[in-house]
Design an enzyme around this catalytic site. Structure first.
Site, PDB file in Angstrom:
ATOM      1  N   GLY A   1       0.787  -1.230   0.000  1.00 15.55           N
ATOM      2  CA  GLY A   1       0.000   0.000   0.000  1.00 15.55           C
ATOM      3  C   GLY A   1       0.819   1.279   0.000  1.00 15.55           C
ATOM      4  O   GLY A   1       0.364   2.313   0.503  1.00 15.55           O
TER       5      GLY A   1
ATOM      6  N   ARG B   1     -16.365 -15.688  -8.598  1.00 20.74           N
ATOM      7  CA  ARG B   1     -15.939 -14.290  -8.710  1.00 20.74           C
ATOM      8  C   ARG B   1     -17.143 -13.360  -8.555  1.00 20.74           C
ATOM      9  O   ARG B   1     -17.054 -12.296  -7.966  1.00 20.74           O
ATOM     10  CB  ARG B   1     -15.248 -14.057 -10.058  1.00 20.74           C
ATOM     11  CG  ARG B   1     -14.680 -12.662 -10.158  1.00 20.74           C
ATOM     12  CD  ARG B   1     -13.617 -12.555 -11.181  1.00 20.74           C
ATOM     13  NE  ARG B   1     -14.138 -12.723 -12.535  1.00 20.74           N
ATOM     14  CZ  ARG B   1     -13.448 -12.415 -13.616  1.00 20.74           C
ATOM     15  NH1 ARG B   1     -12.229 -11.944 -13.522  1.00 20.74           N
ATOM     16  NH2 ARG B   1     -13.964 -12.599 -14.811  1.00 20.74           N
TER      17      ARG B   1
ATOM     18  N   HIS C   1       0.024   0.600 -13.515  1.00 22.63           N
ATOM     19  CA  HIS C   1       0.720  -0.624 -13.918  1.00 22.63           C
ATOM     20  C   HIS C   1       2.212  -0.320 -14.071  1.00 22.63           C
ATOM     21  O   HIS C   1       2.588   0.662 -14.719  1.00 22.63           O
ATOM     22  CB  HIS C   1       0.147  -1.146 -15.242  1.00 22.63           C
ATOM     23  CG  HIS C   1       0.762  -2.437 -15.647  1.00 22.63           C
ATOM     24  ND1 HIS C   1       0.457  -3.633 -15.034  1.00 22.63           N
ATOM     25  CD2 HIS C   1       1.703  -2.720 -16.580  1.00 22.63           C
ATOM     26  CE1 HIS C   1       1.174  -4.597 -15.574  1.00 22.63           C
ATOM     27  NE2 HIS C   1       1.937  -4.068 -16.519  1.00 22.63           N
TER      28      HIS C   1
ATOM     29  N   THR D   1     -10.711  -1.483 -18.187  1.00 23.96           N
ATOM     30  CA  THR D   1     -11.750  -2.147 -18.985  1.00 23.96           C
ATOM     31  C   THR D   1     -11.552  -3.652 -18.796  1.00 23.96           C
ATOM     32  O   THR D   1     -10.665  -4.068 -18.038  1.00 23.96           O
ATOM     33  CB  THR D   1     -11.621  -1.807 -20.485  1.00 23.96           C
ATOM     34  OG1 THR D   1     -10.358  -2.305 -20.935  1.00 23.96           O
ATOM     35  CG2 THR D   1     -11.734  -0.318 -20.732  1.00 23.96           C
TER      36      THR D   1
HETATM   37  C1  GRF Z   1       2.795  -1.072  -7.788  1.00 22.03           C
HETATM   38  O1  GRF Z   1       4.045  -1.278  -8.383  1.00 22.03           O
HETATM   39  C2  GRF Z   1       1.727  -0.937  -8.831  1.00 22.03           C
HETATM   40  O2  GRF Z   1       2.200  -0.439 -10.043  1.00 22.03           O
HETATM   41  C3  GRF Z   1       1.265  -2.360  -9.041  1.00 22.03           C
HETATM   42  O3  GRF Z   1       1.330  -2.941  -7.770  1.00 22.03           O
HETATM   43  C4  GRF Z   1       2.347  -2.291  -6.994  1.00 22.03           C
HETATM   44  C5  GRF Z   1       1.717  -1.925  -5.684  1.00 22.03           C
HETATM   45  O4  GRF Z   1       2.664  -1.461  -4.740  1.00 22.03           O
HETATM   46  N1  GRF Z   1      -0.037  -2.377  -9.630  1.00 22.03           N
HETATM   47  P1  GRF Z   1       2.164  -0.862  -3.360  1.00 22.03           P
HETATM   48  O5  GRF Z   1       1.302  -1.903  -2.675  1.00 22.03           O
HETATM   49  O6  GRF Z   1       1.397   0.379  -3.643  1.00 22.03           O
HETATM   50  O7  GRF Z   1       3.419  -0.582  -2.573  1.00 22.03           O
END
Ligand code: GRF
Length: 219
Positions: A15, A64, A108, A140
């Site tokens: 987080g 799900r 991402h 999406t």
């Molecule tokens: C980040 O690198 C984000 O790009 C990916 O998951 C990671 C989460 O890291 N989707 P954190 O839990 O916010 O430290």
């Protein structure tokens, strides 16, 4: 004072992006944090900020659909304007995405469309890429494939490892994600029919490059 944009953040782990959002967003407020992992440290981060947290473990549901119904039930009590995925390690269905159409963001750790999915840093090192980065996009049904808002690049050094580039990527994320959320909060950015608009003009398909020195009025 105008109402702040209400943001629900979904996490599965540490987080640190959630932390950056809670610390840096002023035009939006995190109204709840939901994790599918009870041990996610991000839950503690939220509690320290007195933000309500919920654990919805996917393991406790047979399908799900039922997992997502539980998520939707919690969300309905907060009525968020935006859902922010910040290291949330579950794929959301079309049904869920349809309920919050054009209102779900993801970050991402690659320069999309390169390297959707997992292990992006390892692939960058394996392929001896010279550059790497991070992308923020609307969600999406296409995995890591929704309309791109912005990306930020970094150079990969010869002695970089997947761990060291991961650290560099995170540093970019902490700036880019809150920035994008704030632009949505002040009404400059939105998504419609898979096109991202900024000040009512369509952004290019690859999104806009963001650089730290662009300043607050970049978009
Ligand atoms: C980040 O690198 C984000 O790009 C990916 O998951 C990671 C989460 O890291 N989707 P954190 O839990 O916010 O430290």
């Amino acid at each position: 004072m105008a109402n702040k944009l209400k943001v629900a953040v979904f996490i599965s782990g540490n987080g640190t992006n959630l932390q950056a959002i809670m610390d840096n967003c002023t035009e939006s407020e995190v109204v709840c944090v939901i994790s599918n992992q009870a041990t996610a440290y991000g839950l503690e981060r939220a509690k320290l900020k007195k933000i309500p947290t919920h654990v919805v473990s996917h393991k406790e549901f047979d399908t799900r659909e039922s997992f997502e119904e539980a998520l939707l039930k919690i969300l309905s009590t907060y009525q968020p304007d935006l859902i922010v995925l910040a290291g949330f390690m579950r794929v959301l269905s079309n049904t869920f995405i349809g309920v919050y159409k054009d209102k779900i963001l993801n970050i991402h750790p690659s320069l999309l469309p390169k390297y959707p999915g997992l292990n992006t840093h390892q692939q960058v090192i394996l392929n001896q890429d010279k550059e790497h980065g991070v992308t923020v996009h609307y969600v999406t049904e296409a995995l890591d494939g929704g309309p791109i808002i912005a990306y930020a690049k970094l150079n990969v050094a010869e002695d970089d490892t997947s761990e060291s580039v991961s650290l560099k990527v995170h540093q970019l994320e902490y700036q880019l994600y809150p920035y994008v959320i704030e632009q949505i909060a002040i009404g400059r950015l939105q998504c419609q029919d898979d096109v991202v608009y900024c000040d009512n003009a369509a952004l290019p398909k690859q999104g806009r490059e963001w650089k730290a020195d662009h300043g607050p009025k970049y978009f």
